[in-house]
Enzyme design. Structure first.
Site, short mmCIF file in Angstrom:
data_model
loop_
_atom_site.label_atom_id
_atom_site.label_comp_id
_atom_site.label_asym_id
_atom_site.label_seq_id
_atom_site.Cartn_x
_atom_site.Cartn_y
_atom_site.Cartn_z
CG ASN A 11 49.75 84.56 90.63
OD1 ASN A 11 49.27 84.92 89.42
ND2 ASN A 11 50.51 83.41 90.74
CG ASN A 62 53.55 77.66 84.17
OD1 ASN A 62 53.18 78.37 84.18
ND2 ASN A 62 53.60 76.75 82.88
CB CYS A 71 51.45 85.29 83.92
SG CYS A 71 51.10 85.43 85.74
N GLY A 72 48.49 87.50 83.77
CA GLY A 72 47.89 88.83 83.98
C GLY A 72 48.63 89.40 85.25
CG ASN A 73 47.55 88.20 89.30
OD1 ASN A 73 47.05 89.39 89.26
ND2 ASN A 73 47.16 87.14 89.77
CG ASN A 189 45.56 78.16 83.43
OD1 ASN A 189 46.51 77.89 84.21
ND2 ASN A 189 45.66 78.45 82.01
CD GLU A 207 48.36 80.02 87.79
OE1 GLU A 207 49.05 80.51 86.48
OE2 GLU A 207 48.82 80.75 88.73
NE ARG A 208 48.62 75.60 80.43
CZ ARG A 208 48.83 76.20 79.42
NH1 ARG A 208 48.41 75.69 78.22
NH2 ARG A 208 49.15 77.64 79.13
CB CYS A 216 45.14 82.24 88.24
SG CYS A 216 45.46 82.22 86.35
#
Length: 271
Positions: A11, A62, A71-73, A189, A207-208, A216
């Protein structure tokens, strides 16, 4: 202005440090930076900003210039940079969706993504539904080839279709079709999960506002929560993404979702 090009399980992110005075990032500049031809190429552009109550505030855009809540990553990548800078083994990063705790896990980075939101109005959906399997079908009405995805909010809205063969799914076609379906007033998403065992699965994500990504983080969390709610997996699952593996633990005692995975610093440059 300096930036770090990083990825978390594939990602991709461009990360700026804006804790001191820095030029503003406009929608046009974000699109140019995120473009793989004209810029560095990224799924999201990230700004590290000052925070009064946390180690830093993380702002997320985005690749189309629109804002994202979580966003976790990216959180894992920013946490890695800040832990390298400060020498801390753990820290707190503030986002629009709330504060997230991150810490070292050997060579990996773990983030406490918080508790999943599971009520239909929390996703949010446009109408009341059982979020373990919402009334959404893809394909002919009498013979849909995808249906009843689980819905979970992990700081942003997600749905997860359960599929027997991930390679047989046109993720781009279905994802782009469903992303702004009227059922999702904030967009969604879209994940596609193939369960391999009680503790292992494969996932691909649309992903949206970003499109097809190699991973994601929040969708990995949502996928395991959705699968466990349907008793398709246990709560501790190794998820194989196109860009790498991420382990998700939905802790039964605390109801919190812990995401652990790799981060990579690709290069540092100026824009």
């Amino acid at each position: 202005m300096k930036f770090w090009k990083m990825n978390g399980a594939g990602n991709e992110f461009v990360i700026f440090d804006r804790r001191s005075e820095a030029p503003p990032l406009t929608e046009d500049s974000i699109r140019a930076i995120a473009d793989p031809v004209t810029g560095a190429g990224a799924d999201q552009v990230i700004a590290i900003e000052r925070s009064l109550g946390a180690d830093a505030f993380m702002r997320i855009w985005n690749r189309d210039g629109s804002s994202a809540e979580a966003c976790g990553n990216a959180t894992r990548c920013v946490a890695h940079l800040l832990m390298e800078e400060t020498g801390k083994p753990g820290l707190v990063i503030e986002t629009v969706a709330g504060r997230l705790k991150a810490e070292r896990a050997g060579e990996l980075v773990s983030v406490d993504m918080g508790s999943p939101l599971l009520k239909w109005e929390e996703i949010p959906l446009a109408e009341r539904m059982d979020t373990r399997g919402i009334d959404l079908k893809v394909g002919p009405i009498d013979q849909p080839y995808l249906q009843l995805p689980g819905a979970v909010n992990m700081g942003n809205p997600h749905i997860v279709f359960f599929v027997p063969d991930l390679d047989a799914v046109d993720v781009k076609a279905v994802g782009s079709l469903v992303e702004w379906h009227p059922l999702f007033p904030q967009g969604v998403n879209v994940g596609f999960l193939q369960v391999l065992s009680r503790n292992e699965a494969r996932l691909r994500t649309w992903e949206r506002n970003a499109g097809l990504t190699l991973a994601c983080g929040s969708n990995n969390c949502a996928a395991v929560v959705a699968a466990a709610r349907r008793n398709l997996t246990d709560r501790d699952v190794l998820v194989h993404n196109d860009g790498g593996d991420i382990r998700i633990l939905w802790d039964e005692a605390t109801d919190r979702v812990i995401m652990t995975g790799p981060v990579e610093l690709e290069y540092v440059a100026e824009v």
